[in-house]
Design a protein around this motif. Sequence first.
Motif, short mmCIF file in Angstrom:
data_model
loop_
_atom_site.label_atom_id
_atom_site.label_comp_id
_atom_site.label_asym_id
_atom_site.label_seq_id
_atom_site.Cartn_x
_atom_site.Cartn_y
_atom_site.Cartn_z
N LEU A 31 0.81 -1.17 -0.02
CA LEU A 31 -0.14 0.02 0.11
C LEU A 31 0.83 1.15 0.03
CD1 LEU A 31 -2.93 1.59 0.24
CD2 LEU A 31 -2.25 1.05 2.93
N ARG A 32 0.67 2.17 -1.17
CA ARG A 32 1.55 3.42 -1.23
C ARG A 32 0.84 4.51 -1.04
NH1 ARG A 32 4.20 0.17 -5.96
NH2 ARG A 32 2.16 0.78 -6.77
N ILE A 33 1.16 5.22 -0.28
CA ILE A 33 0.48 6.76 -0.30
C ILE A 33 1.31 7.52 -1.13
CG2 ILE A 33 -0.29 8.79 1.30
CD1 ILE A 33 -1.64 5.84 1.80
N VAL A 34 0.93 8.34 -2.13
CA VAL A 34 1.48 8.90 -3.24
C VAL A 34 1.47 10.51 -2.79
CG1 VAL A 34 1.75 9.72 -5.66
CG2 VAL A 34 0.99 7.43 -4.93
N ALA A 35 2.31 11.29 -2.43
CA ALA A 35 2.60 12.70 -2.15
C ALA A 35 3.79 13.35 -2.21
CB ALA A 35 2.20 12.86 -0.69
N ASP A 36 3.80 14.52 -2.51
CA ASP A 36 5.00 15.30 -2.71
C ASP A 36 5.87 15.09 -1.63
OD1 ASP A 36 4.25 17.67 -1.31
OD2 ASP A 36 2.80 18.27 -2.91
N LYS A 37 7.35 15.60 -1.97
CA LYS A 37 8.31 15.36 -0.87
C LYS A 37 8.11 16.44 0.30
CE LYS A 37 13.28 16.15 -0.29
NZ LYS A 37 14.51 16.55 -0.97
N GLU A 38 7.44 17.65 0.13
CA GLU A 38 7.13 18.52 1.12
C GLU A 38 6.02 18.03 2.03
OE1 GLU A 38 5.41 23.00 1.81
OE2 GLU A 38 6.16 22.56 -0.01
N GLU A 41 7.38 15.01 4.15
CA GLU A 41 8.15 15.49 5.24
C GLU A 41 7.15 15.88 6.29
OE1 GLU A 41 10.76 18.42 3.67
OE2 GLU A 41 12.05 16.83 2.85
N LYS A 42 6.05 16.58 6.13
CA LYS A 42 5.19 16.92 6.93
C LYS A 42 4.42 15.76 7.62
CE LYS A 42 0.93 18.50 6.21
NZ LYS A 42 -0.12 19.17 5.38
N TYR A 43 3.95 14.69 6.82
CA TYR A 43 3.46 13.73 7.38
C TYR A 43 4.36 12.82 8.28
CZ TYR A 43 -0.17 14.46 3.82
OH TYR A 43 -1.27 15.15 3.06
N CYS A 44 5.53 12.72 8.08
CA CYS A 44 6.61 11.94 8.70
C CYS A 44 6.98 12.60 9.92
CB CYS A 44 7.78 11.61 8.09
SG CYS A 44 7.39 10.48 6.48
N THR A 45 7.15 14.08 10.10
CA THR A 45 7.42 14.70 11.27
C THR A 45 6.18 14.78 12.24
OG1 THR A 45 8.78 16.17 9.76
CG2 THR A 45 8.03 16.93 12.08
N CYS A 55 -0.79 6.23 12.30
CA CYS A 55 -0.88 5.49 11.01
C CYS A 55 0.34 5.00 10.50
CB CYS A 55 -1.48 6.19 9.71
SG CYS A 55 -3.33 6.68 10.28
N ASP A 56 0.61 3.90 9.96
CA ASP A 56 2.07 3.27 9.62
C ASP A 56 1.91 3.36 7.99
OD1 ASP A 56 4.45 2.12 9.42
OD2 ASP A 56 3.91 0.02 9.90
N PHE A 57 2.19 4.35 7.53
CA PHE A 57 2.04 4.54 6.10
C PHE A 57 3.21 4.49 5.11
CE2 PHE A 57 -1.97 7.27 6.58
CZ PHE A 57 -2.73 6.27 6.51
N LYS A 134 -6.53 18.93 11.71
CA LYS A 134 -5.18 18.84 11.55
C LYS A 134 -4.74 17.68 11.24
CE LYS A 134 -4.13 22.77 14.65
NZ LYS A 134 -3.36 23.18 15.68
N ASN A 135 -3.83 16.71 11.79
CA ASN A 135 -3.35 15.44 11.27
C ASN A 135 -4.18 14.21 12.03
OD1 ASN A 135 -2.18 16.09 13.92
ND2 ASN A 135 -0.46 14.93 13.66
N GLU A 136 -5.36 14.59 12.61
CA GLU A 136 -6.19 13.35 13.41
C GLU A 136 -7.20 13.17 12.76
OE1 GLU A 136 -6.01 13.34 17.54
OE2 GLU A 136 -3.90 14.50 17.78
N LEU A 137 -7.69 12.07 12.50
CA LEU A 137 -9.01 11.77 11.97
C LEU A 137 -9.73 10.99 12.94
CD1 LEU A 137 -10.81 11.72 9.18
CD2 LEU A 137 -10.11 9.42 8.91
N THR A 138 -10.83 11.14 13.10
CA THR A 138 -11.84 10.43 14.04
C THR A 138 -13.11 9.98 13.39
OG1 THR A 138 -12.66 12.39 15.13
CG2 THR A 138 -11.04 11.07 16.09
N TYR A 139 -13.70 8.87 13.74
CA TYR A 139 -14.88 8.34 12.97
C TYR A 139 -15.47 7.25 13.86
CZ TYR A 139 -12.61 4.29 10.97
OH TYR A 139 -11.88 3.27 10.80
#
Length: 306
Positions: A31-38, A41-45, A55-57, A134-139
């Motif tokens: 499973l790959r999440i496609v995103a630009d470099k910037e 970096e934000k998601y990993c930070t 999430c372990d993407f 922000k970086n948190e999803l709830t459902y």
Amino acid sequence: MKINTVSIVGLGALGILFGHHLSKRMPKGSLRIVADKERVEKYCTQQVYCNGERCDFHFTTPEESVEPADLVLFTVKNEGLKNAIHAVRNHIDKNTILLSALNGITSEAVIGEAYGMEKTLYCVAQGMDAVKVKNELTYENMGMLCFGERNGEVDSEKVRAVATFFDEMNVPYEVVPDMYKKLWSKFMLNVGVNQTVAVHESNYGEIQKPGPARDMMIGAMREVMLLSEKEGIPLTEEDINYWLIVLSKLSPEGKPSMAQDVEAKRYSEVELFSGTVLELGEKHGVSTPINRELYERIKAKESSYN
């Protein structure tokens, strides 16, 4: 045709929801999440969280050379579709199946024009009550993906492959024979619920009970119903009642994406919803006063952002 690898482009609410679900069931790297470099970096930070779990993407950038995916899932906003189509160019070959969970009634045609309609299944996402801050999803309710061929074939090789994969991954889904009508039906829902909850700055609870907000939502949906007849995809009160039942099962604290955009002072998909309704109203000489009000009120909110 068997689906072993999946690429998702767009890490909003739907991307996180289905990405997190699949990441716990697929081998790392499949499973790959496609995103630009910037963005990577934000998601990993900052990390990305779904219902409190990190999430372990596995991320890939558009420039990376990768093995083509068996399935590509588009989960961006409408204004990001053009960039998303370009971003997944290395993930697509002649056997890749393309699935779009975007709102509106045009994304499949745009994707199909770029990569071929023969690769594309029509799809709508429904029944989820996800809220992203922000970086948190709830459902509470994961909802499901409804998909099918434009021509109504329910047992094509593509449909069978996706259905088998979703069964294996425990992804709720429904194969729909008349997917173009379903696309219009979901558009009718979005025009009503997304815009009404945004204007009232409330949540699903506000439109689940009798009152002005619920009346406005249903009125906006009826304007789409009238236009659908002119466009040759006739929706009925029965379609509206179907969505009212779906809405009744959502968490009252949940809210649709446009309401979340307004709350965060982000520009919304108002042009995709009431903007489209107003254009079709002018085209067919159909009055759409409720959508006119929704359009003007949402635009007024957005004009205050600066």
